[in-house]
Design a protein around this motif. Structure first.
Motif, short mmCIF file in Angstrom:
data_model
loop_
_atom_site.label_atom_id
_atom_site.label_comp_id
_atom_site.label_asym_id
_atom_site.label_seq_id
_atom_site.Cartn_x
_atom_site.Cartn_y
_atom_site.Cartn_z
N HIS A 30 3.94 14.84 -13.01
CA HIS A 30 3.28 15.55 -14.51
C HIS A 30 2.34 16.71 -14.01
O HIS A 30 1.46 17.08 -14.77
CB HIS A 30 2.53 14.35 -14.98
N ASN A 31 2.52 17.04 -12.82
CA ASN A 31 1.82 18.33 -12.52
C ASN A 31 0.40 18.06 -12.54
O ASN A 31 -0.53 18.94 -12.97
CB ASN A 31 2.27 19.38 -13.34
N ILE A 32 -0.22 16.77 -12.22
CA ILE A 32 -1.79 16.72 -12.28
C ILE A 32 -2.03 16.76 -10.79
O ILE A 32 -2.60 16.03 -10.12
CB ILE A 32 -2.23 15.39 -12.56
N THR A 33 -1.98 18.21 -10.25
CA THR A 33 -2.48 18.44 -8.82
C THR A 33 -2.98 19.74 -9.11
O THR A 33 -3.00 20.59 -9.87
CB THR A 33 -1.11 18.60 -8.01
N ALA A 87 1.03 -1.33 0.15
CA ALA A 87 -0.04 0.00 0.01
C ALA A 87 0.69 1.15 -0.25
O ALA A 87 0.54 2.15 -0.87
CB ALA A 87 -0.97 -0.06 1.12
N ALA A 88 1.96 1.27 0.73
CA ALA A 88 3.03 2.33 1.07
C ALA A 88 3.53 2.63 -0.51
O ALA A 88 3.71 3.70 -0.80
CB ALA A 88 3.74 2.17 1.80
N ILE A 89 3.92 1.77 -1.10
CA ILE A 89 4.84 1.83 -2.21
C ILE A 89 3.76 2.35 -3.44
O ILE A 89 4.22 3.36 -4.02
CB ILE A 89 5.44 0.48 -2.73
N PHE A 90 2.53 1.66 -3.73
CA PHE A 90 1.61 1.93 -4.46
C PHE A 90 1.31 3.44 -4.29
O PHE A 90 1.15 4.38 -5.28
CB PHE A 90 0.45 1.19 -4.36
N ALA A 91 0.84 4.01 -3.13
CA ALA A 91 0.35 5.20 -2.82
C ALA A 91 1.37 6.32 -3.16
O ALA A 91 1.18 7.30 -3.84
CB ALA A 91 -0.17 5.37 -1.48
N SER A 92 2.88 5.82 -2.81
CA SER A 92 3.76 6.95 -2.64
C SER A 92 4.24 6.85 -4.18
O SER A 92 4.43 8.21 -4.77
CB SER A 92 4.81 6.46 -1.86
N GLU A 93 4.07 6.08 -5.02
CA GLU A 93 4.54 5.99 -6.42
C GLU A 93 3.33 6.91 -7.08
O GLU A 93 3.87 7.54 -8.24
CB GLU A 93 4.88 4.53 -6.86
N MET A 94 2.25 6.67 -6.92
CA MET A 94 1.24 7.30 -7.54
C MET A 94 1.27 8.84 -7.27
O MET A 94 1.01 9.90 -8.20
CB MET A 94 -0.38 6.77 -7.21
N TYR A 95 1.51 9.13 -6.12
CA TYR A 95 1.58 10.54 -5.56
C TYR A 95 2.97 11.22 -6.33
O TYR A 95 2.61 12.27 -6.89
CB TYR A 95 1.85 10.75 -3.96
N ARG A 96 3.77 10.49 -6.47
CA ARG A 96 5.31 10.99 -7.26
C ARG A 96 4.75 11.09 -8.69
O ARG A 96 4.97 12.21 -9.34
CB ARG A 96 6.30 10.03 -6.96
N LEU A 97 4.14 10.20 -9.35
CA LEU A 97 3.72 10.08 -10.53
C LEU A 97 2.68 11.58 -11.06
O LEU A 97 3.20 12.23 -11.94
CB LEU A 97 3.08 9.03 -11.12
#
Length: 435
Positions: free
Chosen positions: A164-167, A150-160
């Motif tokens: 790509h400035n999708i925030t 869960a931590a790896i998935f969430a952190s990598e998605m947040y980084r992605l």
């Protein structure tokens, strides 16, 4: 032996050292280590509730359920703390906001467990109500694998999304805490939606799936002699070649060790006899009965060095003994040295395998208690073993036996090395006098 050590140094060490510094492995290692204080607090309460004092069990029984609540809230929720800490460390490694990464990781982990709506009996006069509860089956050590994923998935998605400035970007005048919340809004929504679809709509139980995958491996490492020996072999093989074996192998197996300790502690809290616990070899098994004084049963070498004829080795033994009592052995490892030493490498690898085997059968056949709690690693081994095994005095005997066995294994090799060092010292003295 020298050829083996050279091969490890030249071929195996570089990729292993690089692997140990890989950001995901470092995040897992640091995240798990950050939970150790809570593990010690929880197991302390578990130990107190089961003190081996005549009459204590009958006296404490009415209060026992209340006394183990801190254990349930610390070790029983270990996956929650681990998911946040791993996510925090991984996100920080990308130079992003660690708090946001930790929160998203925690939310992702909790989404893997579906709350249950159960009948709850309210106080008299208020009738029967409904209450939502979160099952704790996978919130503790059993959910550590899920917490890591869960931590790896969430952190990598947040980084992605950030890359790509999708925030949602807020003006500079907005307080940083508020700005971070809006930045996490889009990635957080996508992350939670994906997990919700997988867990709720599709009905795929990630926790159970991961446990089914790792259960055979955990069982082999916890209850099979070969599986129990393998971590010690590789840890000490790497140490002998100059690589911190525990930092590499420990990163891989520590989540499994935590699952074992959690299962043992939970079984003991539920009334399972302490000599019949689910797993023989959580990390505490090695910590207190194998790596006594540090890797390689170091305390045994410290004692033997005190009786060497070489002035240098005798001095190293004197300086290393006190730290060794508290499981600090760097002075010995690098002072003798043991690293890249073909004479001492063999017993350094072999002695822990022998003491592991002795300890394995001692726990397996109920000659000593199993391990239910984590204690500060700097405690002298007899004390740590006694406390970690539910205050079993027989553990002290086992520790002493293992030290003596290791001394017997080391003795001929230390004598050989002592002769070599003594000859070198005499040559140096003769050369000095001649000069």
């Amino acid at each position: 032996m020298q050829k083996v050590l050279n091969w490890i140094e030249d071929k195996l060490m570089p990729p292993m050292a690089k692997f140990a510094e890989q950001r995901h492995m470092k995040a897992i290692r640091n995240g798990v280590i950050s939970t150790l204080s809570l593990i010690m607090i929880g197991t302390l309460f578990l130990t107190i509730s089961n003190l081996p004092i005549p009459g204590f069990e009958e006296w404490i029984m009415p209060y026992k359920a209340d006394l183990v609540i801190p254990f349930r809230i610390t070790m029983g929720l270990l996956g929650i703390y681990g998911s946040f800490s791993i996510g925090y460390n991984l996100t920080k490694s990308y130079k992003l906001d660690g708090i946001t990464g930790g929160m998203l990781s925690l939310a992702t982990f909790l989404m893997l467990t579906i709350p249950q709506n159960v009948d709850a009996l309210l106080p008299e006069g208020e009738g029967l109500g409904l209450a939502w509860v979160m099952p704790m089956d996978y919130l503790g050590g059993s959910g550590m694998f899920s917490a890591i994923i869960a931590a790896i998935f969430a952190s990598e998605m947040y980084r992605l999304f950030t890359k790509h400035n999708i925030t949602i970007r807020m003006p500079e005048q907005v307080p940083p805490a508020v700005s971070r919340s809006f930045e996490a809004l889009i990635p957080g929504f996508i992350i939670i939606t994906i997990v919700w679809v997988i867990r709720v709509l599709i009905g795929f139980d990630v926790n159970k799936f991961l446990m089914d995958i790792f259960a055979p491996l955990v069982d082999i490492m916890g209850n099979n002699l070969l599986g129990v020996l393998l971590p010690m072999f590789f840890i000490h093989l790497l140490w002998a070649a100059g690589v911190h074996g525990m930092s590499i192998i420990g990163s891989l197996v520590r989540p499994m060790w935590l699952v074992m300790l959690d299962a043992n502690a939970d079984a003991f809290a539920s009334g399972t006899p302490i000599t019949e616990l689910p797993y023989i070899a959580p990390e505490q098994f090695y910590q207190w009965t194998v790596t006594i004084g540090g890797a390689g049963v170091s305390i045994s070498i410290c004692i033997l060095l005190l009786f060497c004829r070489s002035k240098f080795l005798k001095q190293v033994g004197r300086f290393s003994l006190l730290p060794g009592i508290f499981n600090i052995n760097e002075m010995l490892i690098f002072g003798v040295p043991i690293i890249m030493n073909p004479i001492l490498a063999l017993p350094f690898i072999g002695a822990p395998l022998v003491t592991t085997t002795i300890s394995y059968f001692a726990v397996k056949f109920g000659l000593v208690n199993g391990f239910i709690s984590n204690q500060a690693w700097t405690l002298p081994a007899p004390i740590g073993a006694y406390l970690s095994s539910g205050n079993d005095w027989r553990m002290i005997v086992l520790v002493v036996v293992n030290i003596l066995v290791a001394m017997v294994i080391y003795l001929p090799f230390v004598q050989m090395y002592d002769k070599q060092m003594l000859a070198e010292e005499k040559e140096n003295e003769a050369a000095t006098q001649t000069a």
